[in-house]
Design an enzyme around this catalytic site. Structure first.
Site, short mmCIF file in Angstrom:
data_model
loop_
_atom_site.label_atom_id
_atom_site.label_comp_id
_atom_site.label_asym_id
_atom_site.label_seq_id
_atom_site.Cartn_x
_atom_site.Cartn_y
_atom_site.Cartn_z
CG PHE A 149 37.38 41.22 42.71
CD1 PHE A 149 38.12 40.31 43.44
CD2 PHE A 149 38.00 41.86 41.65
CE1 PHE A 149 39.44 40.02 43.11
CE2 PHE A 149 39.32 41.59 41.31
CZ PHE A 149 40.03 40.66 42.03
CE LYS A 150 40.24 36.79 40.93
NZ LYS A 150 40.23 36.78 42.40
#
Ligand SMILES: *Cc1c(COP(=O)(O)O)cnc(C)c1O
Length: 490
Positions: free
Chosen positions: A107-108
């Site tokens: 998700f980064k």
């Protein structure tokens, strides 16, 4: 918008400077001080594409960045494996918000695909001609996403530090094989907390400007202490809500709960910001692995990091000092900076602090907590795969398991969205074990076989790692980090 430190009135900044510097000079974190949250018209975002939601949310917080349409397009359009960037899937009795379709499969990517553009924009607008050196501490996923995002971006350089032996094999390969002339990664002997603390100390030290090369290089952060990392993460809460409206599951205004696999408290804090902007967020369920310091904090009001640091199946959440909790404390204290500074001082000196009971009650209005051991995590991956044919990564499984606990106690009246933070192929060893597949000595054979058995394709970026040369092999001590960075400046 005006930003100020959580700890004092030193170093107030506009959004441009807050993004460019990453952290306030007094060691605190930047927070908006004059945001007109109630004026944000979230309802008009319903049904809009991710990019348009991003433009509006970013425009609210980064109000002096000028037009953001091109920036948003450059960051997101065609760069994610899903056209709508963060798709929502119905799985059993809940929804999974898939945040892992970016170039590095975690998700980064959502924030780190755009941060380099924001950083360069801020530098230009402020007339900063020095090279921007990004320093990043990573528990596994930020490192690669940041390396990828900043690779060969003119006027920038990046050094990533990760805990030696503290990340998965794939995560390590992602960092050690990164291409680009301005990137570097190194393993540090110690755990993530050690690495993160040292990076923060280096920021505080270099903020004074007395290092050789200060005339040529300025430091900044790609960790979620940087407001430019946090703000893009608010976007997908709106997108998920909009999708639920679009599917006819809710009407605009109906509350929705979110469960967030949590480490540094950045992702879940973005959910709180979405709520402050008016989004009908019911509960935010904070999911921890066996490093359950946040679970205890939410339930008791005592934050106590004096406990063993455990290595788990969900290494990106192996954290005992959650940096963004400082922002929550600041909000719970209604912006009382002296209070926040005092708690952070107690944390660093005694390793523990407590918030008063009325504050804990306020916290419990929005936050709930759940936790999962590795055993529960693996059981969850196996069960969800058997029952729904859906493959969870270990971090998302910690979230699913925490949501189970929450739904058992509170019933299922509101839709529950579980944030899926990584691709299962980043952690194929643990995932294979969980669904009863034998251990394979070769990581890539394990990934391919997992794909064949589950019908889920291996993300391209992960499969490609097999043939990339390893470029970075340094293993250093914590006390060597400062020198390592300074050496690199030459
Ligand atoms: C970083 C990370 C988390 C934790 O997110 P925070 O914002 O640090 O709370 C959870 N899962 C994965 C896969 C991550 O990479």
């Amino acid at each position: 918008m005006r930003y100020g430190s959580t700890r004092s009135n030193i170093g107030r900044a506009d959004a441009l400077r807050a993004v460019l510097t990453g952290m306030a000079p007094d060691g605190g974190l930047y927070m908006p001080e004059d945001a007109a949250y109630s004026e944000f018209d979230w309802k008009s975002l319903m049904g809009k594409p991710f990019q348009e939601i991003a433009e509006r949310v970013l425009g609210f917080f980064l109000d002096d960045f000028g037009d953001l349409r091109e920036t948003v397009d450059a960051a997101y359009t065609g760069r994610f494996g899903s056209a709508d960037v963060t798709p929502l899937r119905e799985v059993g009795d809940r929804y999974v918000l898939e945040l892992f379709h970016g170039p590095t499969s975690a998700f980064k990517d959502v924030a780190l695909s755009i941060l380099p553009y924001l950083m360069v924009k801020a530098a230009r607008a402020l007339g900063e001609t020095r090279r921007i050196m990004i320093l990043t501490a990573t528990s596994g996923d930020t490192g690669k996403a940041a390396l990828q995002g900043f690779s060969d971006v003119p006027g920038t350089g990046i050094t990533v530090f990760y805990p030696y032996g503290g990340v998965s094999r794939v995560q390590e390969l992602q960092m050690t094989t990164q291409q680009g002339g301005n990137v570097r990664s190194a393993a540090v002997r110690g755990n993530f907390d050690d690495v993160q603390r040292t990076v923060k100390e280096i920021f505080e030290q270099t903020a004074k400007g007395d290092y050789a090369g200060a005339d040529r290089v300025v430091f900044s952060s790609a960790n979620s202490i940087n407001i430019g990392r946090l703000v893009p993460q608010i976007v997908y809460y709106f997108k998920a809500y909009s999708d639920l409206v679009g599917l006819g599951k809710i009407l605009p205004g109906d509350p929705v709960d979110f469960t967030v696999p949590t480490g540094n408290f950045g992702d879940i804090l973005a959910g709180l910001f979405a709520k402050m902007l008016g989004l009908p967020v019911g509960k935010l369920v904070c999911a921890s692995n066996a490093n359950d310091v946040l679970f205890d904090f939410i339930n008791t009001g005592v934050y106590d990091r004096r406990r063993p640091f455990l290595k788990t199946d969900s290494p990106s959440m192996d954290i005992l000092v959650a940096s963004n909790l400082e922002r929550l404390i600041y909000l719970l204290a209604d912006g009382d900076k002296a209070f926040t500074a005092e708690k952070m001082r107690a944390l660093s000196e005694q390793g523990v602090y407590e918030i008063p009971e009325p504050m804990r009650e306020k916290l419990a209005k929005t936050f709930a907590a759940g936790r999962a051991t590795d055993e529960a995590t693996e059981e969850t991956i196996g069960r969800v795969f058997r029952e729904y044919g859906y493959l969870l990564d270990p971090h998302t499984a910690v979230g699913w398991s925490a949501a189970d606990g929450y739904l058992r106690e509170n019933g299922n009246a509101r839709p529950m969205v579980v944030l899926a933070t990584a691709s299962p192929f980043k952690f194929s060893g643990a995932v294979r074990r969980s669904i009863g597949l034998p251990e394979l000595p070769d990581e890539f054979a394990g990934m391919r076989d997992l794909s064949e058995k589950t019908g889920v394709p291996v993300p391209e970026g992960l499969a490609a790692l097999k043939s990339l040369p390893v470029r970075f092999t340094d293993v250093i001590g914590r006390e060597e980090m400062y020198g390592y960075i300074m050496e690199h400046l030459k």
